[in-house]
Design a protein around this motif. Structure first.
Motif, PDB file in Angstrom:
ATOM      1  N   GLU A 180       0.828  -1.205   0.000  1.00 32.62           N
ATOM      2  CA  GLU A 180       0.000   0.000   0.000  1.00 32.62           C
ATOM      3  C   GLU A 180       0.866   1.260   0.000  1.00 32.62           C
ATOM      4  O   GLU A 180       0.568   2.239  -0.693  1.00 32.62           O
TER       5      GLU A 180
ATOM      6  N   ALA B 231       3.916   1.500  -1.188  1.00 31.48           N
ATOM      7  CA  ALA B 231       4.553   1.609  -2.503  1.00 31.48           C
ATOM      8  C   ALA B 231       3.583   2.139  -3.545  1.00 31.48           C
ATOM      9  O   ALA B 231       3.943   2.962  -4.396  1.00 31.48           O
ATOM     10  N   ILE B 232       2.332   1.676  -3.486  1.00 35.69           N
ATOM     11  CA  ILE B 232       1.327   2.156  -4.437  1.00 35.69           C
ATOM     12  C   ILE B 232       1.055   3.647  -4.234  1.00 35.69           C
ATOM     13  O   ILE B 232       0.952   4.416  -5.195  1.00 35.69           O
ATOM     14  N   SER B 233       0.956   4.077  -2.967  1.00 26.74           N
ATOM     15  CA  SER B 233       0.719   5.500  -2.692  1.00 26.74           C
ATOM     16  C   SER B 233       1.869   6.363  -3.204  1.00 26.74           C
ATOM     17  O   SER B 233       1.655   7.431  -3.795  1.00 26.74           O
ATOM     18  N   ALA B 234       3.100   5.892  -3.016  1.00 29.45           N
ATOM     19  CA  ALA B 234       4.249   6.648  -3.500  1.00 29.45           C
ATOM     20  C   ALA B 234       4.262   6.724  -5.020  1.00 29.45           C
ATOM     21  O   ALA B 234       4.569   7.768  -5.609  1.00 29.45           O
ATOM     22  N   ALA B 235       3.892   5.608  -5.671  1.00 31.25           N
ATOM     23  CA  ALA B 235       3.865   5.601  -7.135  1.00 31.25           C
ATOM     24  C   ALA B 235       2.795   6.537  -7.677  1.00 31.25           C
ATOM     25  O   ALA B 235       3.004   7.251  -8.673  1.00 31.25           O
ATOM     26  N   VAL B 236       1.636   6.559  -7.023  1.00 26.79           N
ATOM     27  CA  VAL B 236       0.560   7.455  -7.467  1.00 26.79           C
ATOM     28  C   VAL B 236       0.963   8.916  -7.288  1.00 26.79           C
ATOM     29  O   VAL B 236       0.723   9.760  -8.165  1.00 26.79           O
TER      30      VAL B 236
ATOM     31  N   LEU C   6       3.991  10.155  -7.276  1.00 28.90           N
ATOM     32  CA  LEU C   6       5.006  10.475  -8.277  1.00 28.90           C
ATOM     33  C   LEU C   6       4.375  10.693  -9.646  1.00 28.90           C
ATOM     34  O   LEU C   6       4.739  11.627 -10.376  1.00 28.90           O
ATOM     35  N   ALA C   7       3.408   9.841  -9.995  1.00 26.33           N
ATOM     36  CA  ALA C   7       2.741   9.983 -11.288  1.00 26.33           C
ATOM     37  C   ALA C   7       1.971  11.302 -11.373  1.00 26.33           C
ATOM     38  O   ALA C   7       1.996  11.984 -12.409  1.00 26.33           O
TER      39      ALA C   7
ATOM     40  N   THR D 279       2.659  14.056  -9.770  1.00 26.73           N
ATOM     41  CA  THR D 279       3.644  15.135  -9.885  1.00 26.73           C
ATOM     42  C   THR D 279       4.154  15.264 -11.309  1.00 26.73           C
ATOM     43  O   THR D 279       4.285  16.372 -11.848  1.00 26.73           O
ATOM     44  N   GLN D 280       4.428  14.140 -11.949  1.00 23.05           N
ATOM     45  CA  GLN D 280       4.910  14.175 -13.328  1.00 23.05           C
ATOM     46  C   GLN D 280       3.850  14.721 -14.284  1.00 23.05           C
ATOM     47  O   GLN D 280       4.161  15.488 -15.193  1.00 23.05           O
TER      48      GLN D 280
END
Length: 307
Positions: A188, A190-195, A197-198, A200-201
């Motif tokens: 969970e 890792a998923i929150s961090a990936a979301v 980051l996405a 922000t990009q």
């Protein structure tokens, strides 16, 4: 204790010796425990010692384990324990041989895991003959080495009623502590961090798109007037168009649209692609219309020829 009817059934067997068994207020006839036990077991098919386990049960265990989709250290451990329990009894009673036991244990391991185990055993035992199966213990240790770090608390699902299911360890406050629970939290996070980051990009891309002025790249542009690449019909970009304007063959209207020198729209000749070709064709059909002026009625393009 067994029920009264069960006890009555057992003591009614014709096996008597030096022991007495009380039933209620009565005392049964003296019987031999060993003879009585053998006779009682005969009342229940499948309970005799010679049929404790069967070869079919071992084959079923192998097939069930091979068909598992998710494989962890916990499932591998349970497979090893169940296999050892059944195969050891079959070996002791001459039902199977040692090489058959080893081959069956290998057959129950999923293909992807067995490929890794085989490679490790080839390194650890370089002198092992390729036609001989590896020892069960060696295979288990190699599989245990490859499955380190996977879940150890999840048992094997029951497929045919043979494989047991492990229960989760309990602590004092009745909270179940499992590796899967910890891994769920990590997933969970890792998923929150990936979301994040996405998002922000995406925000950066949007801001860049609207803040950076768009530049015109004429390298692949096609001019509709002369039909050449590298420029457009915009004012001052096409030399051919500017020359035609100076010669009086075309001019720009009040809306900067290119029209004939008479102010009429450039006619549409389907067989001609560029405006230059259409202008030339119109002047060929209507010579002498270079300067701006009023055309005769038959000099104006037809409605279906307008662009």
């Amino acid at each position: 204790y067994v029920t009264y009817n069960t006890a009555k059934t057992w003591t009614s067997l014709p096996k008597f010796a030096a022991t007495t068994i009380p039933i209620g207020d009565q005392v049964a006839a003296a019987i031999s425990y060993k003879n009585w036990k053998e006779a009682a077991i005969c009342l229940y098919p499948g309970m005799e010692e010679s049929t404790c386990y069967t070869v079919n049960e071992l084959h079923q265990l192998v097939q069930d384990n091979f068909d598992l989709s998710a494989y962890t250290l916990g499932t591998f451990l349970m497979y090893y324990q169940e296999f050892q329990k059944i195969s050891w009894w079959l070996l002791q009673h001459g039902k199977i041989h040692a090489n058959e036991e080893r081959r069956l244990f290998q057959q129950g391991i999923p293909t992807s895991l067995w490929a890794k185990i085989a490679r490790r055993l080839e390194i650890l035992k370089p002198t092992h003959h390729p036609e001989d199966p590896y020892d069960v213990k060696d295979v288990y240790e190699a599989g245990n080495w490859h499955l380190k770090g996977t879940d150890t608390s999840v048992g094997i699902p029951r497929a045919k009623g043979i494989l047991p299911v492990l229960t989760q360890p309990q602590v004092a406050n009745n909270t179940v502590l499992t590796d899967s629970y910890i891994k769920k939290e990590d997933m969970e996070a890792a998923i929150s961090a990936a979301v994040a980051l996405a998002m922000t990009q995406i925000e950066t891309m949007i801001n860049t798109q609207f803040s950076t002025p768009r530049t015109f790249n004429a390298a692949n542009s096609l001019c509709h007037f002369c039909g050449e690449l590298g420029h457009t019909m915009s004012r001052g970009r096409c030399n051919t168009l500017e020359q035609y304007i100076r010669l009086g063959r075309v001019r720009r209207g009040t809306d900067s649209k290119v029209v004939l020198s008479t102010g009429a729209n450039i006619p549409n000749y389907p067989e001609l692609k560029s405006y230059q070709e259409r202008v030339d064709e119109w002047h060929r059909c209507n010579p002498g219309n270079i300067a701006a002026g009023t055309l005769s009625g038959n000099a104006n393009p037809n409605a279906d020829q307008h662009i």
